[in-house]
Design a protein around this motif. Structure first.
Motif, PDB file in Angstrom:
ATOM      1  N   LEU A 151      30.786   6.288  71.349  1.00 37.14           N
ATOM      2  CA  LEU A 151      32.163   6.345  71.828  1.00 37.14           C
ATOM      3  C   LEU A 151      33.138   6.568  70.673  1.00 37.14           C
ATOM      4  O   LEU A 151      34.061   7.375  70.790  1.00 37.14           O
ATOM      5  N   VAL A 152      32.924   5.878  69.563  1.00 36.97           N
ATOM      6  CA  VAL A 152      33.797   6.065  68.396  1.00 36.97           C
ATOM      7  C   VAL A 152      33.707   7.515  67.912  1.00 36.97           C
ATOM      8  O   VAL A 152      34.729   8.134  67.592  1.00 36.97           O
ATOM      9  N   GLN A 153      32.511   8.079  67.909  1.00 37.88           N
ATOM     10  CA  GLN A 153      32.360   9.474  67.500  1.00 37.88           C
ATOM     11  C   GLN A 153      33.111  10.400  68.457  1.00 37.88           C
ATOM     12  O   GLN A 153      33.773  11.340  68.031  1.00 37.88           O
ATOM     13  N   GLU A 154      32.994  10.117  69.751  1.00 37.74           N
ATOM     14  CA  GLU A 154      33.703  10.924  70.751  1.00 37.74           C
ATOM     15  C   GLU A 154      35.207  10.885  70.520  1.00 37.74           C
ATOM     16  O   GLU A 154      35.889  11.920  70.575  1.00 37.74           O
ATOM     17  N   VAL A 155      35.731   9.687  70.271  1.00 35.63           N
ATOM     18  CA  VAL A 155      37.171   9.533  70.045  1.00 35.63           C
ATOM     19  C   VAL A 155      37.577  10.281  68.782  1.00 35.63           C
ATOM     20  O   VAL A 155      38.560  11.034  68.788  1.00 35.63           O
ATOM     21  N   CYS A 156      36.818  10.090  67.702  1.00 34.90           N
ATOM     22  CA  CYS A 156      37.155  10.772  66.446  1.00 34.90           C
ATOM     23  C   CYS A 156      37.123  12.288  66.616  1.00 34.90           C
ATOM     24  O   CYS A 156      37.970  12.997  66.066  1.00 34.90           O
ATOM     25  N   GLN A 157      36.179  12.768  67.398  1.00 33.45           N
ATOM     26  CA  GLN A 157      36.084  14.212  67.650  1.00 33.45           C
ATOM     27  C   GLN A 157      37.325  14.694  68.402  1.00 33.45           C
ATOM     28  O   GLN A 157      37.913  15.725  68.049  1.00 33.45           O
ATOM     29  N   THR A 158      37.731  13.953  69.419  1.00 36.86           N
ATOM     30  CA  THR A 158      38.925  14.323  70.183  1.00 36.86           C
ATOM     31  C   THR A 158      40.169  14.280  69.302  1.00 36.86           C
ATOM     32  O   THR A 158      40.997  15.195  69.333  1.00 36.86           O
ATOM     33  N   ALA A 174      40.301  14.562  66.046  1.00 35.48           N
ATOM     34  CA  ALA A 174      40.226  15.643  65.062  1.00 35.48           C
ATOM     35  C   ALA A 174      40.646  16.983  65.675  1.00 35.48           C
ATOM     36  O   ALA A 174      41.287  17.797  65.013  1.00 35.48           O
ATOM     37  N   GLU A 175      40.283  17.184  66.940  1.00 35.37           N
ATOM     38  CA  GLU A 175      40.630  18.441  67.609  1.00 35.37           C
ATOM     39  C   GLU A 175      42.115  18.539  67.914  1.00 35.37           C
ATOM     40  O   GLU A 175      42.666  19.631  67.967  1.00 35.37           O
TER      41      GLU A 175
END
Length: 177
Positions: free
Chosen positions: A44-51, A53-54
């Motif tokens: 989930l943290v990776q998903e949030v960071c990806q969003t 970053a985008e």
């Protein structure tokens, strides 16, 4: 922190790296209070960071960067808990279907053990169950990645961990390892 965000938005890679390291630590602490499974927390943290970053480059922050990122996190947590609720229903459906198959199946014990193991794994590794379900439904790896918003590398890692857990559990006769 606002200066760090401005520098990152202007293309300063060192500032961006520092910003995301700090964000990852804060989000991990926040999400860990909501979700107990470490694999799910990291996903989930990776998903949030990806969003983040985008989207952060185009954002004009009227609130703080972190408040904005926490709003994204709250939305992702809501999606996670909705997915978990749906998963719970799928496991029950699979159990019911396995009971119907029991009468017709010569390998009933193996199937029952596998179902028990999948239920145990579902409590620890929900992403694996989601991936397994979508693949069974005929979706390609790329489609699964798109639906779950994960990279192909993450999909393969999650699937490998899940299959390893499943194999160990089945070998142990349905006992979680």
């Amino acid at each position: 922190m606002d200066k760090l965000v401005v520098r990152a938005q202007k293309g300063d890679k060192a500032a961006e790296n520092q910003l995301f390291r700090s964000l990852r630590v804060r989000l991990h602490r926040f999400v860990k209070h909501k979700i107990q499974n470490e694999d799910d927390v990291q996903d989930l943290v990776q998903e949030v960071c990806q969003t983040v970053a985008e989207k952060y480059m185009a954002e004009d922050f009227h609130t703080s960067f972190y408040a904005w990122a926490y709003e994204i996190t709250k939305n992702k947590l809501g999606n996670y808990f909705m997915r978990e609720a749906r998963l719970s229903g799928r496991v029950k459906q699979l159990e019911e279907e396995s009971e119907e198959v029991a009468v017709r199946s010569p390998n009933f014990e193996l199937k029952l053990t596998t179902m028990e193991c999948l239920e145990l794994i579902a409590r620890q590794n929900k992403r694996f169950i989601d991936i397994l379900h979508l693949r069974i439904m005929g979706e390609s790896d790329e489609e699964v990645c798109g639906r779950l918003r994960i990279s192909l590398g993450n999909l393969r890692t999650i699937r490998s961990r899940g299959l390893s857990q499943l194999e160990k559990c089945v070998d142990a006769g349905g006992v979680a390892t």
